[in-house]
Design an enzyme around this catalytic site. Structure first.
Site, PDB file in Angstrom:
ATOM      1  CB  CYS B 131      -0.942   0.007   1.205  1.00 22.61           C
ATOM      2  SG  CYS B 131      -0.163  -0.505   2.755  1.00 22.61           S
ATOM      3  CG  HIS B 251      -1.016   4.139   4.347  1.00 20.47           C
ATOM      4  ND1 HIS B 251      -1.714   3.800   5.477  1.00 20.47           N
ATOM      5  CD2 HIS B 251      -0.453   2.985   3.888  1.00 20.47           C
ATOM      6  CE1 HIS B 251      -1.590   2.498   5.688  1.00 20.47           C
ATOM      7  NE2 HIS B 251      -0.846   1.974   4.748  1.00 20.47           N
TER       8      HIS B 251
END
Lengths: 341, 341
Positions: B131, B251
């Site tokens: 990710c 994130h």
């Protein structure tokens, strides 16, 4: 050890940092002859405990500094600008925790572990650096001395308490709202005086102060300018990205440095370990590294995740954590005061 | 636009990423002929909604892949290792979201915005990158193409959902405990399978995966290795510090790059703006920048805080945010699948 007793004034005594200054004076057994707690008219009359006694907060005024030896200021930049000259005029030495005088060439900017020798050069005012700068320069100092320091690239993970007690309350309330599925009240973060406010609970905000012309924030440029001034070395290149995270107390920093000379990792670890004021917590394989929850309430600067860069031959990476209200503010100010008495 | 219908299997259908894969297949109107939801025996028999109908989850087995055209895997590395060869043997193309095959030279590692052309080179398995890598390389791609890319220094602010649904629940519960003044239960963060667990609520943990020998974590080295493989360019130097923060979804990354050629800031902004999949949110003076709370639930990669470095003449700083469950996992996997049909 301090050698004589001093009359101490604390301006901003009821704020987040002011409270920690009082706890520090107690804990470090600072030789207080008389204590004057000063604040805005809003807080005047409040009672604050010091060494087991209640001390009444007085409204700040020029006259309140008469007879004061050391005045510790943490009530915001404009308050410092108004009262510091008045305090100095009346014979006090001001240790100022705001941004008001930090870059003034007549004002020493002090982190005792780095440049205590500069304290004597003051003309009445000594500045305490920004919280995010203080913990970084404490960690940089042994590297600067042993290997030389070319440049620094730092990304911060800053606690909300850097914006005061009300910001801590806001994080708390917003977290509660999120857990209850309610809309969060947004009034302070990221910068109280700016028009837009964002939720900090369960978020990350890449702004800790107002914008400068070059696209960096003032907080980021403080780290650039203050680092050069504290080391007295304009050749240190600093690049900073300052980010607010949903942490109550304790700033963390991801630091990359390029040193001037080759180094062995063990020499670096040894340099950190031998430095007063630094606690090395560095054993990733055993999951030992600094974290803000652990650093909260401690006076030291914690260093870990120390590793040689895999790209640049003189590159080094590490992680620095400290309590922004203590070493980042109150502890550093009281340490400066200790050097004065 | 996809040109034919496919029988699709989702392995790990009840996990945090699996659920987002289903939502993505729906939202993007993926041409699903037949859908098979597979999971461990623990989840078999559960019913999951897809396009308004209830689909029963079956226990994963080699036979379950018979007749499957595309199998989307997100049930952990060891599950992928066990079932991917079985699925391939039965004629499926596996898009694997785990770390199991990413660095296998026979397996293309795909972020469609960067290297869609590699998809055709698969031998049955295509890997979805980590990710934190995906969102970074999407942002790096226009810079790589227009100015060349020398090196990258990145510090991450990673959401707990990267560790799955149970980690999101843990952050929630720990936050509740902290607000109620109770001791937090610590069972998952930072890495479920490691012996020590720390509170993530109101904390920052500088570890997102197991340790490697060189003092970096596996998460950090994934960013190093995967970036080189995705660009097919071993000359890109990447240094990463990966940190978990108390954010549920999304994130964030503080990225510093050194480009090969001189650039004007406006050219960089234009390059970001013209790139499909990137949304530029870059106006610090008006407090416009990406934040995880805003990026959650969105498919794109958000870029802001774009500024020229003040130290290195070809240095550039920016801030990248994306939903780690979407572009960081499910969306990217479904985009790959779209290229297959």
């Amino acid at each position: 050890m301090p050698s004589k007793e001093a009359t101490v004034a604390v301006l901003g005594a009821t704020g987040a940092v002011g409270e920690q200054i009082l706890r520090n004076l107690e804990r470090r057994s600072f030789p207080v002859k008389e204590l004057r707690l000063l604040a805005s008219s809003r807080s005047a009359g409040k009672k604050v405990r010091f060494k087991g006694e209640e001390v009444e907060v007085q409204q700040a005024s020029p006259e309140a500094f008469k007879g004061v030896d050391i005045a510790l200021f943490s009530a915001g930049g404009s308050v410092s600008e108004a009262f510091a000259p008045e305090a100095v005029k009346r014979g006090a030495v001001v240790v100022d925790n705001t941004n008001a005088f930090r870059m003034d060439p007549k004002v020493p900017l002090i982190v005792p572990e780095v440049n205590a020798a500069e304290i004597g050069n003051h003309q009445g005012i000594i500045a305490n650096p920004n919280c995010s700068t203080i913990q970084m320069v404490v960690a940089l100092k042994p590297l600067y001395d042993r290997f030389g320091l070319d440049r620094v690239i730092v990304s911060t993970y800053q606690a909300v308490s850097g914006s005061g007690a009300a910001a801590m309350e806001e994080l708390w309330e917003q977290s509660r709202s999120a857990l209850e599925g309610k809309e969060a009240v947004k009034e302070i973060m990221p910068v109280g005086k700016l028009p837009r406010h964002y939720q900090i609970a369960f978020n990350a905000i890449p702004q800790c102060d107002v914008a400068e012309e070059n696209g960096f924030t003032l907080e980021e440029m403080k780290m650039v300018r203050e680092t050069k001034k504290i080391f007295g070395d304009d050749s240190i290149g600093v690049t900073a990205t300052c980010v607010r995270v949903p942490v109550s107390r304790g700033h963390s920093e991801s630091v990359y440095v390029e040193l001037e000379r080759d180094f062995q990792l063990e020499e670096v670890r040894e340099a950190f370990q031998q430095t007063e004021g630094i606690i090395l917590q560095d054993d990733l394989h055993r999951q030992v590294y600094p974290m803000p929850l652990e650093a909260a309430g401690r006076d030291e600067v914690f260093v870990g995740r120390v590793r040689k860069d895999t790209v640049h031959p003189r590159g080094l990476n590490f992680w620095v954590v400290a309590d922004n209200l203590l070493k980042g503010a109150a502890t550093n100010a009281v340490q400066i005061a200790e050097h004065l008495v």
